[in-house]
Motif scaffolding. Structure first.
Motif, PDB file in Angstrom:
ATOM      1  N   GLY A   7       0.912  -1.456  -0.041  1.00 42.81           N
ATOM      2  CA  GLY A   7       0.290  -0.100  -0.041  1.00 42.81           C
ATOM      3  C   GLY A   7       0.827   1.138  -0.124  1.00 42.81           C
ATOM      4  N   VAL A   8       1.891   1.344   0.614  1.00 45.70           N
ATOM      5  CA  VAL A   8       2.661   2.615   0.898  1.00 45.70           C
ATOM      6  C   VAL A   8       3.263   3.032  -0.574  1.00 45.70           C
ATOM      7  CG1 VAL A   8       4.758   3.540   2.077  1.00 45.70           C
ATOM      8  CG2 VAL A   8       3.431   1.962   3.134  1.00 45.70           C
ATOM      9  N   GLU A   9       3.693   1.950  -1.161  1.00 46.41           N
ATOM     10  CA  GLU A   9       4.500   2.017  -2.562  1.00 46.41           C
ATOM     11  C   GLU A   9       3.252   2.271  -3.473  1.00 46.41           C
ATOM     12  OE1 GLU A   9       7.517  -1.447  -3.017  1.00 46.41           O
ATOM     13  OE2 GLU A   9       6.402  -0.884  -4.656  1.00 46.41           O
ATOM     14  N   ALA A  10       2.184   1.916  -3.421  1.00 44.17           N
ATOM     15  CA  ALA A  10       0.815   2.276  -4.221  1.00 44.17           C
ATOM     16  C   ALA A  10       0.746   3.783  -4.094  1.00 44.17           C
ATOM     17  CB  ALA A  10      -0.170   1.439  -3.915  1.00 44.17           C
ATOM     18  N   ILE A  11       0.353   4.129  -2.593  1.00 44.95           N
ATOM     19  CA  ILE A  11       0.042   5.397  -2.414  1.00 44.95           C
ATOM     20  C   ILE A  11       1.026   6.482  -3.095  1.00 44.95           C
ATOM     21  CG2 ILE A  11       0.024   7.337  -0.579  1.00 44.95           C
ATOM     22  CD1 ILE A  11      -2.547   5.779  -0.790  1.00 44.95           C
ATOM     23  N   ASP A  12       2.468   6.245  -3.006  1.00 42.47           N
ATOM     24  CA  ASP A  12       3.335   7.006  -3.414  1.00 42.47           C
ATOM     25  C   ASP A  12       2.993   7.223  -4.845  1.00 42.47           C
ATOM     26  OD1 ASP A  12       5.744   8.530  -3.001  1.00 42.47           O
ATOM     27  OD2 ASP A  12       6.699   6.630  -4.269  1.00 42.47           O
ATOM     28  N   LEU A  13       2.978   6.280  -5.416  1.00 40.87           N
ATOM     29  CA  LEU A  13       2.822   6.189  -7.051  1.00 40.87           C
ATOM     30  C   LEU A  13       1.468   6.875  -7.396  1.00 40.87           C
ATOM     31  CD1 LEU A  13       4.214   3.403  -8.973  1.00 40.87           C
ATOM     32  CD2 LEU A  13       1.951   4.270  -9.865  1.00 40.87           C
ATOM     33  N   ILE A  14       0.456   6.873  -6.678  1.00 37.45           N
ATOM     34  CA  ILE A  14      -0.795   7.597  -7.059  1.00 37.45           C
ATOM     35  C   ILE A  14      -0.696   8.986  -6.878  1.00 37.45           C
ATOM     36  CG2 ILE A  14      -3.171   7.910  -6.204  1.00 37.45           C
ATOM     37  CD1 ILE A  14      -3.360   4.860  -5.725  1.00 37.45           C
ATOM     38  N   GLN A  71      -7.055   5.006   2.321  1.00 36.59           N
ATOM     39  CA  GLN A  71      -6.133   6.192   1.985  1.00 36.59           C
ATOM     40  C   GLN A  71      -6.654   6.714   0.547  1.00 36.59           C
ATOM     41  OE1 GLN A  71      -3.683   7.264   3.905  1.00 36.59           O
ATOM     42  NE2 GLN A  71      -4.309   5.979   5.458  1.00 36.59           N
ATOM     43  N   ILE A  72      -6.572   5.672  -0.469  1.00 36.11           N
ATOM     44  CA  ILE A  72      -7.137   6.144  -1.874  1.00 36.11           C
ATOM     45  C   ILE A  72      -8.237   7.110  -1.956  1.00 36.11           C
ATOM     46  CG2 ILE A  72      -7.991   5.515  -4.200  1.00 36.11           C
ATOM     47  CD1 ILE A  72      -5.875   3.432  -3.969  1.00 36.11           C
ATOM     48  N   VAL A  91       1.510   9.810 -10.499  1.00 44.34           N
ATOM     49  CA  VAL A  91       0.780   9.239 -11.734  1.00 44.34           C
ATOM     50  C   VAL A  91      -0.839   9.251 -11.820  1.00 44.34           C
ATOM     51  CG1 VAL A  91       1.079   7.650 -13.480  1.00 44.34           C
ATOM     52  CG2 VAL A  91       2.966   7.875 -11.952  1.00 44.34           C
ATOM     53  N   LYS A  92      -1.310   9.807 -12.813  1.00 41.92           N
ATOM     54  CA  LYS A  92      -2.505   9.757 -13.092  1.00 41.92           C
ATOM     55  C   LYS A  92      -3.079   8.169 -13.319  1.00 41.92           C
ATOM     56  CE  LYS A  92      -6.873  11.001 -13.380  1.00 41.92           C
ATOM     57  NZ  LYS A  92      -7.582  11.207 -12.313  1.00 41.92           N
ATOM     58  N   ILE A  93      -3.929   7.710 -12.416  1.00 41.50           N
ATOM     59  CA  ILE A  93      -4.225   6.219 -12.502  1.00 41.50           C
ATOM     60  C   ILE A  93      -5.851   6.025 -12.606  1.00 41.50           C
ATOM     61  CG2 ILE A  93      -4.589   3.940 -11.051  1.00 41.50           C
ATOM     62  CD1 ILE A  93      -1.612   4.724 -11.873  1.00 41.50           C
TER      63      ILE A  93
END
Ligand SMILES: [Fe+2]
Length: 498
Positions: free
Chosen positions: A39-46, A71-72, A49-51
């Protein structure tokens, strides 16, 4: 092949294998794929970048899938999240729904199923966004309409204020203002009746001096309750609004809603203005009080201006008349001539049923009719013998000079005209303009008789006064030549009183 490159997918899973196969599968289909191992990596990416859509496993180290969904949602609640799990439990399902997860896939996940889910989500999201835009459009329209309504109300308000100001600036007498206050109040706050009461401090009394509305010729006596209310308004120096009158406060039960606003001039209470609703459902509100206050304030400054103006007017008249007095003092024979001409002119005017305003003009112009002699040298003006032709021409300039002096002040247009023509002859042979008959202003025709009579009936530098019978005979003789026959007839009628 469909261009999927603008479709960005994020797959979050702690199993490297799943990340690899999904990445390969979606990339082959032209999608842009991002992967994250928790999740941490994912949040960082979101955040970078536009997902378009996020697929996530539930059980992961650091931050699990449901925490990630939460979080999202906080970060961007339009980003759809799809949860994938091997062990779906009721508890998990409920949590996923709470966290705004849009779909639920059971592991092992079929990649085709992931794509179908993605396509459905993108389609629904498109509709959702469209709806959102539509809703925003509707809201925008509503906001616009509200704004427009507000604007119209403001414009209305500004117009009302402008009208109030214009109305007062066009008033030229205090009494005119009192009437305007009540007329405007009644109209602006839509009252059935508005009344202006003058307050007298000595005996603490209120006298109505102007009213407008249902009862234009006077209402009932002020009740004790109303009088108390007025005193309260004066004491507190604040308007009073009786929204709904039930008669308990001593105000007549006929009045449904009542407003009293003080009118002050230079810190002194001048009076109060009231507005009443006598029938129907209308009740005054704060805005009405606000308008009434505005009206009384404007009225107060207009009254002050007029008082000031009337003072200036009187001052100017006194100044001019002082000139006439000096002028008459130069020639002992003409002393008080102007005053007498004013008096005789006034008497004739009254007999001829002139209006009050005309009588005022006669009085003013009578006093000042010869003011133009200021511009004539003493040696001509006071010459005891006969005048030469040139000297006489010089004398003949005095009506025009006088009109000019009075006219310079820009205040007395009619008076100016009367002064200019007081030596015109009815048959057109007079001066300065040779006007004829009724082409000569009526008040000038009146002054002409008054002036001639007094000039002949009193001593002059060049002759003794004439005997009265002779003067009257000359005036009679001048009927239709020098004088207006009608004025002569009226004058002869009152001559014994002169
Ligand atoms: Fe004159």
């Amino acid at each position: 092949m469909v261009d999927n490159s603008k479709h960005t997918i994020l797959v979050v899973d702690d199993e490297e294998g799943i990340l690899e196969i999904s990445e390969e599968f979606f990339e082959r289909k032209g999608y842009t794929v991002y992967t994250a191992r928790n999740g941490v990596e994912a949040i960082d990416l979101i955040k970078r970048v536009k997902i378009c859509c996020c697929f996530t496993d539930i059980n992961m180290p650091e931050m699990d899938g449901l925490e990630l969904a939460e979080q999202i949602r906080k970060f961007d609640n339009t980003l759809p999240v799809v949860v994938m799990t091997g062990y779906p439990s009721l508890d998990n399902t409920i949590r996923t729904l709470k966290n705004g997860v849009v779909d639920f896939l059971v592991k092992p996940v079929n990649l085709e199923q992931m794509e179908l889910s993605f396509r459905r989500i993108v389609r629904e999201r498109g509709l959702f966004v469209e709806n959102l835009i539509l809703r925003e459009e509707v809201e925008r329209q509503e906001r616009l309409k509200a704004l427009n309504d507000e604007l119209i109300a403001r414009v209305d308000e500004v117009n009302t204020f402008n009208r109030i100001m214009e109305d007062f600036s066009s008033s030229d007498s205090s009494h005119g203002i009192f009437s305007k206050v009540v007329e405007l109040s009644q109209e602006v706050v839509k009252a059935d009746e508005a009344v202006f009461y003058i307050y007298t401090e000595q005996d603490n009394s209120f006298v109505s001096i102007a009213r407008s509305g249902l009862n234009p010729h006077g209402g009932e006596e002020l009740s004790d309750g109303t009088r108390d209310l007025f005193h309260g308004v004066i004491k507190d120096d604040k308007p009073c609004l009786v929204f709904q009158n039930n008669g308990n406060n001593g105000i007549s039960e006929n009045i449904r809603s009542f407003m009293v606003v003080p009118l002050k001039i230079r810190e002194k209470t001048f009076g109060v203005v009231t507005a009443s609703v006598l029938s129907g459902a209308r009740r005054f509100g704060d805005k009405d009080v606000y308008y009434m206050n505005f009206i009384t304030q404007k009225a107060a400054s207009a009254i002050e201006n007029i008082a000031l103006y009337e003072n200036i007017y009187d001052n100017l008249f006194s100044t001019l008349y002082a000139f006439v007095a000096v002028l008459e003092a130069r020639d002992p024979y003409t002393r008080k001539h102007s005053t007498r001409v004013a008096e005789i002119g006034h008497m004739i005017g009254k007999e001829m049923m002139c209006e009050d305003e005309e009588l005022d003009i006669l009085n003013f112009a009578g006093h000042l009719h010869d003011i133009g002699k200021i511009g004539i040298r003493d040696d001509i003006l006071l010459k005891p013998g006969r005048l030469t032709r040139e000297e006489y021409e010089k004398i003949k300039e005095h009506p025009a000079i006088g009109a000019d002096i009075v006219g310079k002040l820009g205040l007395w247009d009619r008076e100016q005209e009367i002064i200019r023509h007081h030596h015109e002859y009815y048959d057109g042979t007079g001066y300065p303009d040779g006007l004829m008959g009724h082409g000569i202003p009526k008040l000038s025709r009146i002054l002409s008789v008054a002036d001639a009579f007094d000039a002949m009936a009193s001593d002059r530098a060049y002759r003794k006064r004439m005997e009265r019978g002779k003067v009257l005979a000359i005036i009679k003789e001048g009927k239709g030549t020098q004088f207006d026959p009608e004025v002569v007839d009226v004058f002869l009628k009152i001559a014994d009183r002169v």
